[in-house]
Design an enzyme around this catalytic site. Sequence first.
Site, PDB file in Angstrom:
ATOM      1  N   LYS A  72     -65.201  80.381 -70.670  1.00  0.00           N
ATOM      2  CA  LYS A  72     -66.255  79.451 -71.125  1.00  0.00           C
ATOM      3  C   LYS A  72     -67.519  80.201 -71.504  1.00  0.00           C
ATOM      4  CE  LYS A  72     -64.820  76.537 -67.318  1.00  0.00           C
ATOM      5  NZ  LYS A  72     -65.356  76.110 -66.015  1.00  0.00           N
TER       6      LYS A  72
ATOM      7  N   HIS B 164     -59.329 105.233 -64.609  1.00  0.00           N
ATOM      8  CA  HIS B 164     -58.437 104.444 -63.748  1.00  0.00           C
ATOM      9  C   HIS B 164     -58.301 105.205 -62.425  1.00  0.00           C
ATOM     10  CE1 HIS B 164     -55.419 101.760 -62.408  1.00  0.00           C
ATOM     11  NE2 HIS B 164     -54.583 101.771 -63.430  1.00  0.00           N
TER      12      HIS B 164
ATOM     13  N   ARG C  88     -60.275  94.828 -63.202  1.00  0.00           N
ATOM     14  CA  ARG C  88     -59.786  95.473 -64.434  1.00  0.00           C
ATOM     15  C   ARG C  88     -60.415  94.748 -65.613  1.00  0.00           C
ATOM     16  NH1 ARG C  88     -53.727  97.179 -65.985  1.00  0.00           N
ATOM     17  NH2 ARG C  88     -54.334  98.799 -64.521  1.00  0.00           N
TER      18      ARG C  88
ATOM     19  N   ARG D 196     -48.399  96.740 -61.869  1.00  0.00           N
ATOM     20  CA  ARG D 196     -48.480  97.639 -60.699  1.00  0.00           C
ATOM     21  C   ARG D 196     -49.825  97.587 -59.988  1.00  0.00           C
ATOM     22  NH1 ARG D 196     -44.728  99.041 -63.806  1.00  0.00           N
ATOM     23  NH2 ARG D 196     -46.271  98.397 -65.323  1.00  0.00           N
ATOM     24  N   THR D 197     -50.899  97.726 -60.743  1.00  0.00           N
ATOM     25  CA  THR D 197     -52.204  97.839 -60.086  1.00  0.00           C
ATOM     26  C   THR D 197     -52.517  96.545 -59.336  1.00  0.00           C
ATOM     27  OG1 THR D 197     -52.852  99.243 -61.923  1.00  0.00           O
ATOM     28  CG2 THR D 197     -54.603  98.514 -60.459  1.00  0.00           C
TER      29      THR D 197
HETATM   30  N1   CP Z   1     -50.299 102.051 -64.056  1.00  0.00           N
HETATM   31  C1   CP Z   1     -50.847 100.839 -64.316  1.00  0.00           C
HETATM   32  O1   CP Z   1     -52.073 100.696 -64.367  1.00  0.00           O
HETATM   33  O2   CP Z   1     -49.940  99.845 -64.479  1.00  0.00           O
HETATM   34  P1   CP Z   1     -50.308  98.307 -64.708  1.00  0.00           P
HETATM   35  O3   CP Z   1     -51.008  98.211 -66.039  1.00  0.00           O
HETATM   36  O4   CP Z   1     -49.011  97.572 -64.635  1.00  0.00           O
HETATM   37  O5   CP Z   1     -51.263  97.924 -63.600  1.00  0.00           O
END
Ligand code: CP
Length: 304
Positions: free
Chosen positions: A80, A129, A101, A51-52
């Site tokens: 590396k 998040h 991320r 999603r993100t």
């Molecule tokens: N909600 C969320 O962060 O989903 P993903 O890990 O799929 O990005």
Amino acid sequence: MRSLIDILELTTQEIDELIDVANDIIANPAKYSEKCHGKKLAMLFFEPSTRTRLSFEAAMYELGGNVLGFSEAQSSSSAKGESVADTIRTVSCYADIIAMRHPKEGAPFVATMKSRVPVINAGDGGHNHPTQTLTDLLTIKRKKGKLGGFTIGFCGDLKFGRTVHSLIGALSRYENVKMVLISPDELKIPEYLKEEVLDKKSIEYKEVTSLEQVMPELDILYMTRVQRERFYNEADYIRLKDSYILTPEKLTSAKSDLCVLHPLPRVNEISTAVDDDPRACYFDQVLNGKYVRMALIMKLLEVK
Ligand code: CP
């Protein structure tokens, strides 16, 4: 230049403005289709995501911009041995904004110190998040019409669930929000959140282990996955993973206007039989994530 690492870096007024812009995008998408023409978003995903990552990419494309990046650490030079600092110095030569991320808490913050362009934390370990929180807040506002004056239950892995940590912080700034923290003893929210957020801000909250017991009092139920990737011991994960499974039977005692949220992905914690219940809002949440990320990209790029 401004980045977004923690949701608390945004004032509640700024959050309201982002929600207003996201709602305007939903109503008038064509108005925004060229807002980021010529701009590039770099996606640095050192950890899996559906999603993100894809909502950020869709957001930038729908703003008329372009996207580059990688979706796993193994396909970048970090495999590396390159440091996050060097990766960011490099990528910020090529892009106008970065979404990152990383499994290590604080890695996106370190990135801000080396980057020439804004960095958005797209999830760092078990910490934070912020763009999921914007997604959650937009969904709550659209479903409930307000960001306060309700009781919200957080259920599942409250220890490692970064989306829970961010949303508790964000909601602690709104009026009359009561929180019910539903988890096994081993997965309670971290002490620092109780001391620095809930107690400091005199938030009314309670910790319980039974979802059924508190279901009738909830206006919003925020379900979470037990975060397998954060456990040191697989046996503990196996023992705890099915602590809570939301079913249609459990919803019979819930309010008729309950809003069930989940940041997703889900594993077992919401039965698919719940998906057709009008109180299931988690796929609306998925869609809202794209619009609020469009609003955030425009804000950080200072696009009017
Ligand atoms: N909600 C969320 O962060 O989903 P993903 O890990 O799929 O990005």
